[in-house]
Design a protein around this motif. Structure first.
Motif, PDB file in Angstrom:
ATOM      1  N   LEU A  76       0.831  -1.190   0.000  1.00 52.55           N
ATOM      2  CA  LEU A  76       0.000   0.000   0.000  1.00 52.55           C
ATOM      3  C   LEU A  76       0.876   1.255   0.000  1.00 52.55           C
ATOM      4  O   LEU A  76       0.570   2.236  -0.680  1.00 52.55           O
ATOM      5  N   THR A  77       1.995   1.202   0.706  1.00 52.40           N
ATOM      6  CA  THR A  77       2.918   2.342   0.740  1.00 52.40           C
ATOM      7  C   THR A  77       3.504   2.588  -0.647  1.00 52.40           C
ATOM      8  O   THR A  77       3.612   3.734  -1.089  1.00 52.40           O
ATOM      9  N   LYS A  82       3.599   5.646  -5.773  1.00 49.02           N
ATOM     10  CA  LYS A  82       3.348   5.630  -7.216  1.00 49.02           C
ATOM     11  C   LYS A  82       2.370   6.740  -7.602  1.00 49.02           C
ATOM     12  O   LYS A  82       2.586   7.463  -8.573  1.00 49.02           O
ATOM     13  N   ILE A  83       1.317   6.906  -6.809  1.00 53.44           N
ATOM     14  CA  ILE A  83       0.326   7.947  -7.077  1.00 53.44           C
ATOM     15  C   ILE A  83       0.942   9.329  -6.880  1.00 53.44           C
ATOM     16  O   ILE A  83       0.777  10.226  -7.715  1.00 53.44           O
ATOM     17  N   LEU A  84       1.666   9.505  -5.784  1.00 56.10           N
ATOM     18  CA  LEU A  84       2.254  10.816  -5.485  1.00 56.10           C
ATOM     19  C   LEU A  84       3.295  11.230  -6.515  1.00 56.10           C
ATOM     20  O   LEU A  84       3.435  12.408  -6.833  1.00 56.10           O
ATOM     21  N   LEU A  85       4.030  10.255  -7.064  1.00 59.56           N
ATOM     22  CA  LEU A  85       5.032  10.555  -8.089  1.00 59.56           C
ATOM     23  C   LEU A  85       4.411  10.676  -9.486  1.00 59.56           C
ATOM     24  O   LEU A  85       5.085  11.096 -10.426  1.00 59.56           O
ATOM     25  N   SER A 100      10.102   1.862  -4.592  1.00 60.80           N
ATOM     26  CA  SER A 100      10.446   1.039  -3.429  1.00 60.80           C
ATOM     27  C   SER A 100      11.333   1.814  -2.464  1.00 60.80           C
ATOM     28  O   SER A 100      11.137   1.758  -1.243  1.00 60.80           O
ATOM     29  N   LEU A 101      12.292   2.541  -2.995  1.00 56.07           N
ATOM     30  CA  LEU A 101      13.171   3.348  -2.140  1.00 56.07           C
ATOM     31  C   LEU A 101      12.390   4.460  -1.442  1.00 56.07           C
ATOM     32  O   LEU A 101      12.564   4.698  -0.243  1.00 56.07           O
ATOM     33  N   TYR A 102      11.521   5.128  -2.182  1.00 57.53           N
ATOM     34  CA  TYR A 102      10.699   6.175  -1.582  1.00 57.53           C
ATOM     35  C   TYR A 102       9.746   5.587  -0.536  1.00 57.53           C
ATOM     36  O   TYR A 102       9.490   6.210   0.500  1.00 57.53           O
TER      37      TYR A 102
END
Length: 177
Positions: A76-77, A82-85, A100-102
């Motif tokens: 979920l994170t 993904k949405i925020l970027l 994944s890093l973010y």
């Protein structure tokens, strides 16, 4: 968020879409049942991983290589990141690694509660409706706290394919597996 006004009952009325062309509003009180059902479908190990789930990533890689059935590998994170970027449509391996890093970094600096709340505010439910509050008002004319279990399930089902499974669509009336 969307530019909006409030009616005399305090309900937000969206006037213009956000930069993605979606209508969104801040999440209101979300029922615990909705969150439980959401995590059961989207990320059952949400409270146990540091933003990425290595086992799910291996399963996703095997799926990409056509060695196993298709299955989501993002936590979920990672979906939130993904949405925020703005990477929803650009599903490349470099983007997935960056996400994944973010996701790991976000987990280091935000609580699970904050991450879940952020996700509830930006998840896309179809019909240009972003966030649980906007989706519940649009599809059911109810605030999230007023939703019944079947309505919650319809919204959660939409997350897998919001263009085809939004509430009220033929495929949107299917329940969770």
């Amino acid at each position: 968020q969307t530019t909006s006004w409030q009616d005399r009952n305090g309900i937000s009325l969206p006037l213009t879409p956000n930069e993605k062309g979606n209508f969104a509003s801040s999440p209101e009180e979300v029922p615990l049942l909705f969150e439980t059902l959401l995590l059961r479908k989207e990320d059952q190990y949400f409270y146990y991983h540091p933003g990425v789930n290595p086992l799910s990533m291996i399963r996703g890689l095997l799926s990409e290589l056509h060695l196993t059935k298709s299955g989501g590998s993002s936590t979920l994170t990672q979906q939130l990141v993904k949405i925020l970027l703005g990477n929803e449509a650009d599903r490349t391996i470099p983007n997935k690694l960056k996400e994944s890093l973010y996701a790991f970094a976000l987990e280091m600096h935000a609580s699970k509660r904050d991450i879940l709340t952020m996700y509830e505010g930006v998840a896309y439910f179809g019909k240009n409706r972003q966030g649980i509050t906007e989706a519940s008002l649009y599809f059911f004319d109810k605030k999230p706290a007023e939703l019944g279990e079947y309505e919650m399930l319809q919204l959660i089902t939409a997350l897998g394919s919001p263009s085809a499974r939004f509430p009220g669509s033929a495929r949107g009336n299917a329940l969770l597996p």
